[in-house]
Motif scaffolding. Structure first.
Motif, mmCIF file in Angstrom:
data_model
loop_
_atom_site.group_PDB
_atom_site.id
_atom_site.type_symbol
_atom_site.label_atom_id
_atom_site.label_comp_id
_atom_site.label_asym_id
_atom_site.label_seq_id
_atom_site.Cartn_x
_atom_site.Cartn_y
_atom_site.Cartn_z
ATOM 1 N N ARG A 50 22.784 -53.665 -81.048
ATOM 2 C CA ARG A 50 22.977 -54.946 -81.334
ATOM 3 C C ARG A 50 21.985 -55.804 -81.310
ATOM 4 O O ARG A 50 21.077 -55.791 -80.213
ATOM 5 C CB ARG A 50 24.122 -55.612 -80.428
ATOM 6 C CG ARG A 50 25.379 -54.613 -80.458
ATOM 7 C CD ARG A 50 26.504 -55.547 -79.569
ATOM 8 N NE ARG A 50 27.720 -54.567 -79.570
ATOM 9 C CZ ARG A 50 28.703 -54.486 -78.599
ATOM 10 N NH1 ARG A 50 28.437 -55.569 -77.661
ATOM 11 N NH2 ARG A 50 29.796 -53.630 -78.574
ATOM 12 N N GLY A 51 21.845 -56.727 -82.216
ATOM 13 C CA GLY A 51 20.749 -57.680 -82.120
ATOM 14 C C GLY A 51 21.178 -59.089 -81.333
ATOM 15 O O GLY A 51 20.575 -59.321 -80.275
ATOM 16 N N LEU A 52 22.161 -59.506 -81.675
ATOM 17 C CA LEU A 52 22.519 -60.906 -80.858
ATOM 18 C C LEU A 52 23.144 -60.420 -79.728
ATOM 19 O O LEU A 52 23.776 -59.348 -79.572
ATOM 20 C CB LEU A 52 23.305 -61.750 -81.700
ATOM 21 C CG LEU A 52 22.895 -62.510 -82.984
ATOM 22 C CD1 LEU A 52 23.814 -63.142 -83.963
ATOM 23 C CD2 LEU A 52 21.826 -63.389 -82.739
ATOM 24 N N GLY A 53 23.546 -61.317 -78.839
ATOM 25 C CA GLY A 53 24.033 -61.108 -77.469
ATOM 26 C C GLY A 53 23.102 -60.522 -76.497
ATOM 27 O O GLY A 53 21.963 -60.008 -76.899
ATOM 28 N N SER A 54 23.832 -59.935 -75.298
ATOM 29 C CA SER A 54 22.908 -59.469 -74.193
ATOM 30 C C SER A 54 23.392 -57.967 -73.978
ATOM 31 O O SER A 54 22.874 -57.301 -73.088
ATOM 32 C CB SER A 54 22.895 -60.281 -72.828
ATOM 33 O OG SER A 54 24.257 -60.319 -72.625
ATOM 34 N N GLU A 55 24.520 -57.736 -74.697
ATOM 35 C CA GLU A 55 25.024 -56.165 -74.508
ATOM 36 C C GLU A 55 24.781 -55.438 -75.860
ATOM 37 O O GLU A 55 24.519 -55.868 -76.619
ATOM 38 C CB GLU A 55 26.606 -56.289 -74.290
ATOM 39 C CG GLU A 55 26.911 -56.972 -73.007
ATOM 40 C CD GLU A 55 28.462 -57.044 -72.955
ATOM 41 O OE1 GLU A 55 29.210 -56.148 -73.520
ATOM 42 O OE2 GLU A 55 28.896 -57.881 -72.191
#
Length: 165
Positions: free
Chosen positions: A117-122
């Protein structure tokens, strides 16, 4: 990588007039210190388009990243957003390793490359996408105020998304 549906709503509706072109031109960044932000983006090698000190309460600065049709603006009296509150500004690159190294050489503190995943922290897995899939590798950095940029490597566009020269 999962499949992505591309919407064609309105694209082939012959009864509707062609839409008026809407070109994304600039995004506003909230900063606490205009001169510090200016020095940072100038240090990255971004083109300084404008620095207009209108009066004691209003100043607008605009920079354009290399090869980008869109710019960023910041200044004094430009926005009520909290400094550093913008995140997820995409910088699309052909070669994420080269872009990361160039930004580091220019003074940016760039994360390690990840895939998933690009966005987020997971959903971040260390290293480049193992299959070198377009849209699959990322890195990030922030300006001195904490506004976050996301590098994304794209080597082949999705159908309907063409490169403009």
């Amino acid at each position: 990588m999962s499949t992505t549906q591309v919407s064609s709503h309105g694209a082939s509706d012959a009864s509707r007039a062609a839409p008026v072109p809407l070109r994304f031109e600039a995004a506003v960044l909230p900063v606490a210190d205009v001169d510090r932000a200016k020095a940072f983006y100038q240090g990255l090698g971004w083109r300084l388009d404008a620095d207009f000190p209108i009066d004691d309460h209003f100043r607008i600065v605009q920079f354009t990243p290399p090869g980008s049709p869109a710019s960023v603006q910041f200044g004094r009296g430009v926005t009520t957003m909290m400094p550093g509150s913008v995140e997820g500004l995409y910088l699309v690159v052909d070669d994420i390793d080269a872009a990361r190294n160039d930004l580091i050489t220019s003074g940016a503190d760039v994360s390690e490359i990840w895939h998933g995943r690009g966005l987020g922290s997971e959903g971040h897995e260390p290293g480049r996408d193992p299959g070198h899939t377009s849209y699959g590798s990322f890195a990030s950095f922030a300006d001195p105020d904490g506004n976050r940029w996301l590098l994304q490597e794209i080597t082949q566009r999705l159908p309907g998304r063409l490169w403009e020269d």
